[in-house]
Design a protein around this motif. Structure first.
Motif, PDB file in Angstrom:
ATOM      1  N   THR A 352      26.905 -77.218 -15.684  1.00 40.34           N
ATOM      2  CA  THR A 352      27.503 -75.885 -15.767  1.00 40.34           C
ATOM      3  C   THR A 352      28.951 -75.958 -15.324  1.00 40.34           C
ATOM      4  OG1 THR A 352      27.149 -73.539 -15.283  1.00 40.34           O
ATOM      5  CG2 THR A 352      26.914 -75.058 -13.434  1.00 40.34           C
ATOM      6  N   GLY A 353      29.807 -75.201 -15.996  1.00 39.71           N
ATOM      7  CA  GLY A 353      31.241 -75.304 -15.747  1.00 39.71           C
ATOM      8  C   GLY A 353      31.851 -76.425 -16.563  1.00 39.71           C
ATOM      9  N   ASP A 354      33.163 -76.571 -16.456  1.00 34.32           N
ATOM     10  CA  ASP A 354      33.888 -77.565 -17.246  1.00 34.32           C
ATOM     11  C   ASP A 354      34.918 -78.243 -16.361  1.00 34.32           C
ATOM     12  OD1 ASP A 354      35.225 -79.092 -19.094  1.00 34.32           O
ATOM     13  OD2 ASP A 354      35.873 -77.421 -20.361  1.00 34.32           O
ATOM     14  N   ALA A 355      34.736 -79.533 -16.128  1.00 30.67           N
ATOM     15  CA  ALA A 355      35.664 -80.295 -15.295  1.00 30.67           C
ATOM     16  C   ALA A 355      37.057 -80.376 -15.907  1.00 30.67           C
ATOM     17  CB  ALA A 355      35.121 -81.707 -15.067  1.00 30.67           C
ATOM     18  N   LYS A 356      37.183 -80.030 -17.196  1.00 32.55           N
ATOM     19  CA  LYS A 356      38.475 -80.085 -17.875  1.00 32.55           C
ATOM     20  C   LYS A 356      38.919 -78.705 -18.361  1.00 32.55           C
ATOM     21  CE  LYS A 356      37.492 -84.808 -19.436  1.00 32.55           C
ATOM     22  NZ  LYS A 356      37.276 -85.695 -20.604  1.00 32.55           N
ATOM     23  N   ALA A 357      38.468 -77.678 -17.675  1.00 29.33           N
ATOM     24  CA  ALA A 357      38.762 -76.309 -18.124  1.00 29.33           C
ATOM     25  C   ALA A 357      40.250 -75.991 -18.087  1.00 29.33           C
ATOM     26  CB  ALA A 357      38.002 -75.303 -17.266  1.00 29.33           C
ATOM     27  N   PHE A 358      41.013 -76.658 -17.259  1.00 27.53           N
ATOM     28  CA  PHE A 358      42.450 -76.391 -17.206  1.00 27.53           C
ATOM     29  C   PHE A 358      43.122 -76.739 -18.519  1.00 27.53           C
ATOM     30  CE2 PHE A 358      46.670 -78.342 -16.002  1.00 27.53           C
ATOM     31  CZ  PHE A 358      47.356 -77.152 -16.029  1.00 27.53           C
ATOM     32  N   THR A 359      42.747 -77.866 -19.125  1.00 29.20           N
ATOM     33  CA  THR A 359      43.343 -78.252 -20.405  1.00 29.20           C
ATOM     34  C   THR A 359      42.487 -77.799 -21.590  1.00 29.20           C
ATOM     35  OG1 THR A 359      42.323 -80.445 -20.168  1.00 29.20           O
ATOM     36  CG2 THR A 359      44.619 -80.219 -19.498  1.00 29.20           C
ATOM     37  N   ASN A 360      41.181 -77.622 -21.385  1.00 30.29           N
ATOM     38  CA  ASN A 360      40.305 -77.200 -22.477  1.00 30.29           C
ATOM     39  C   ASN A 360      40.327 -75.702 -22.729  1.00 30.29           C
ATOM     40  OD1 ASN A 360      39.412 -79.772 -23.021  1.00 30.29           O
ATOM     41  ND2 ASN A 360      37.451 -79.548 -21.961  1.00 30.29           N
ATOM     42  N   GLY A 361      40.703 -74.916 -21.731  1.00 32.21           N
ATOM     43  CA  GLY A 361      40.530 -73.477 -21.818  1.00 32.21           C
ATOM     44  C   GLY A 361      39.214 -73.073 -21.181  1.00 32.21           C
ATOM     45  N   ASP A 362      38.937 -71.771 -21.161  1.00 33.30           N
ATOM     46  CA  ASP A 362      37.840 -71.256 -20.335  1.00 33.30           C
ATOM     47  C   ASP A 362      36.504 -71.140 -21.070  1.00 33.30           C
ATOM     48  OD1 ASP A 362      38.371 -68.944 -21.934  1.00 33.30           O
ATOM     49  OD2 ASP A 362      37.450 -67.722 -20.366  1.00 33.30           O
ATOM     50  N   LYS A 363      36.388 -71.676 -22.272  1.00 29.04           N
ATOM     51  CA  LYS A 363      35.158 -71.496 -23.053  1.00 29.04           C
ATOM     52  C   LYS A 363      33.913 -71.861 -22.255  1.00 29.04           C
ATOM     53  CE  LYS A 363      32.757 -73.076 -27.223  1.00 29.04           C
ATOM     54  NZ  LYS A 363      32.827 -73.952 -28.425  1.00 29.04           N
ATOM     55  N   ASN A 364      33.957 -72.973 -21.549  1.00 29.41           N
ATOM     56  CA  ASN A 364      32.802 -73.419 -20.776  1.00 29.41           C
ATOM     57  C   ASN A 364      33.020 -73.308 -19.273  1.00 29.41           C
ATOM     58  OD1 ASN A 364      31.084 -74.282 -22.996  1.00 29.41           O
ATOM     59  ND2 ASN A 364      32.583 -75.911 -23.320  1.00 29.41           N
ATOM     60  N   ALA A 365      34.113 -72.678 -18.861  1.00 30.60           N
ATOM     61  CA  ALA A 365      34.380 -72.526 -17.424  1.00 30.60           C
ATOM     62  C   ALA A 365      33.333 -71.613 -16.802  1.00 30.60           C
ATOM     63  CB  ALA A 365      35.783 -71.960 -17.204  1.00 30.60           C
ATOM     64  N   ASN A 366      32.882 -71.969 -15.619  1.00 29.07           N
ATOM     65  CA  ASN A 366      31.882 -71.155 -14.939  1.00 29.07           C
ATOM     66  C   ASN A 366      32.052 -71.248 -13.430  1.00 29.07           C
ATOM     67  OD1 ASN A 366      29.711 -69.361 -14.946  1.00 29.07           O
ATOM     68  ND2 ASN A 366      28.190 -70.984 -14.829  1.00 29.07           N
ATOM     69  N   ALA A 367      33.291 -71.427 -12.985  1.00 29.83           N
ATOM     70  CA  ALA A 367      33.560 -71.511 -11.557  1.00 29.83           C
ATOM     71  C   ALA A 367      33.400 -70.145 -10.906  1.00 29.83           C
ATOM     72  CB  ALA A 367      34.987 -72.032 -11.318  1.00 29.83           C
ATOM     73  N   SER A 368      32.970 -70.144  -9.659  1.00 28.41           N
ATOM     74  CA  SER A 368      32.790 -68.886  -8.943  1.00 28.41           C
ATOM     75  C   SER A 368      33.031 -69.128  -7.458  1.00 28.41           C
ATOM     76  CB  SER A 368      31.391 -68.330  -9.179  1.00 28.41           C
ATOM     77  OG  SER A 368      31.288 -67.004  -8.739  1.00 28.41           O
TER      78      SER A 368
END
Length: 491
Positions: A352-368
């Protein structure tokens, strides 16, 4: 109740662009924030007290996320080459940081290397390169930066632009008043990361200035499952930490390029397999739970060296500072608002979440991110500054719907899904117990902190993520399912 962090409506497109732009302005291979060592400690390199004029990072297409049809026989070779793509980016980032050649020269070499590795992936898949088109070229994203001072950011105006619906310079952040860090919880002057690649002052916000933003979960219907099952597995053994990732990069040492904490199974490294997990021990009180739960460590940016200061996955890749051991780790499995849950298959893998969300964008981001006592306000792209007596929290809501067939998928996502707004599973998926993992940390006063990450991700909070492999016995999983479906609270 907690926010449903998976919902895709959390960001508007405009906000996403500005979030990314603000992040790009926060740090990079060429940025070193002022006073990066805590408490004036200058034991680190001389770069700790300098300010660079430019900031940026390497941005590459995430090949692994795009692969959806990989023959099972080809998967090991594909995984090995995907890990090599990450390794190439990490090396290029280090070369830029150490000024070993111009950015253009480093990028040219990187793109040549990526082209060859992509060819290797295509060959492993029987010569099928159709999924790999346009993925060779990486770019250097650069913006002006004055270590958190006013400046134009790519995609939006940091000084007056809207960030999650508000003005960063004394306006709203995720519905809350950021105030530039004024008041009891000022952004530490040493925020910026002692390695010079983040976090930046803009990555922190006073949690007391954030307005409550948690959405109520869908109300359970007649056939819903309202029970919970908890597993007590401790907070992690420092001796088990490593920078491998057995889900994404099996068989490849340092496949994560950052350090993980582990609870549960004690045999988790890059070379573990299902048989290894079966034979391993567990930190869980219930010895029938040999599942592995792992997440990137959090480090205080305190100017001190950890044991991995000179190692890959650690200091060599910008992951520096004292590793903070959680004071608690709550592992809980929940039900579904619309239906009963079915048992997870053994060895099911979920990220869950995306370790590369900074460059990938938030599609799979799930940080809280949040603070104890302020759980009604959750942050995705900011680290919280907590008042005295309050602890930092990280909460991970895992996908709770399964395709009924596969324990993994080529991109490690397609076999599971998040529930819909009303709690129902998408067509073709069935409800399984939802893992919710909450970590709590005591962070030293006036000390910035950051989650470990790939070097090009600049330690942005939006890159937080969590991993799980189910290795419960069949009897224990059935017990959990019965407990959840009958509305009980069990351990």
């Amino acid at each position: 109740m907690r926010q449903q962090t998976h919902k895709r409506g959390r960001f508007t497109n405009k906000t996403v662009a500005i979030v990314a732009a603000l992040a790009l302005g926060g740090g990079g291979a060429a940025i070193i924030a002022a006073n990066a060592s805590a408490h004036g400690d200058n034991s680190g390199s001389e770069q700790n007290n300098t300010v660079a004029a430019k900031a940026g990072t390497i941005q590459c297409p995430d090949v692994g996320q795009q692969l959806s049809d990989v023959p099972s026989k080809a998967q090991p070779e594909v995984d090995k080459n995907l890990a090599e793509l990450d390794n190439q980016v990490a090396k290029a980032y280090q070369q830029m940081n150490q000024q070993q050649g111009s950015n253009d020269a480093v990028l040219s070499k990187l793109n040549d290397d990526r082209s060859q590795t992509l060819n290797n992936i295509g060959s492993a898949m029987g010569g099928d390169n159709s999924q790999l088109q346009g993925m060779a070229d990486c770019k250097w994203q650069e913006v002006a930066n004055q270590a958190g001072q006013d400046g134009q950011q790519q995609g939006g105006d940091q000084q007056g632009g809207q960030q999650q619906g508000g003005d960063q310079q004394g306006g709203q952040q995720q519905g809350g008043d950021q105030q530039g860090g004024e008041g009891a919880n000022e952004v530490p002057g040493n925020a910026g990361g002692q390695a010079g690649n983040g976090p930046s002052q803009d990555d922190f916000v006073d949690i007391t200035k954030v307005q409550p933003n948690v959405q109520q979960p869908p109300e359970a219907q007649g056939n819903g499952s309202t029970g919970t099952f908890s597993s007590e597995c401790g907070v992690g053994d420092p001796q088990l930490r490593n920078s491998d990732n057995v889900i994404v990069a099996p068989g490849v040492g340092n496949g994560a390029h950052h350090t993980h904490d582990y609870v549960g199974n004690d045999k988790n490294d890059a070379f573990a397999n299902n048989q290894t997990f079966e034979q391993g021990g567990t930190s869980c009180e219930n010895q029938d739970d040999k599942s592995t739960y792992y997440w990137p460590v959090v480090r205080a940016q305190d100017g001190k060296d950890e044991a991995d200061a000179n190692e890959l996955g650690g200091g060599q890749e910008g992951n520096v500072g004292t590793i903070l051991t959680p004071k608690s780790s709550k592992i809980e499995f929940k039900g579904n608002a619309q239906s009963k849950v079915t048992a997870m298959p053994k060895f099911l893998r979920i990220i869950t979440g995306d370790a590369k969300a900074f460059t990938n964008g938030d599609k799979n981001a799930n940080a809280s991110w949040s603070c104890t006592g302020f759980e009604d306000r959750q942050l995705t792209d900011k680290y919280p500054l907590c008042p005295e007596g309050s602890s930092v929290t990280r909460t991970f809501d895992f996908q709770s719907c399964w395709d009924g067939q596969n324990i993994d998928s080529a991109n490690h996502r397609d076999h599971v899904a998040f529930a819909n707004e009303d709690g129902s599973c998408p067509n073709g998926f069935k409800a399984i117990p939802q893992l919710v993992n909450t970590l709590t940390y005591d962070v030293p006063a006036n000390t910035p902190f950051a989650v470990d990450g790939f070097p090009e991700q600049l330690h942005k909070p939006i890159t937080d993520h969590d991993d799980f492999i189910n290795v419960m016995s069949e009897d224990l999983m059935n017990k959990a399912v019965d407990c959840i479906n009958s509305g009980q609270k069990c351990t």
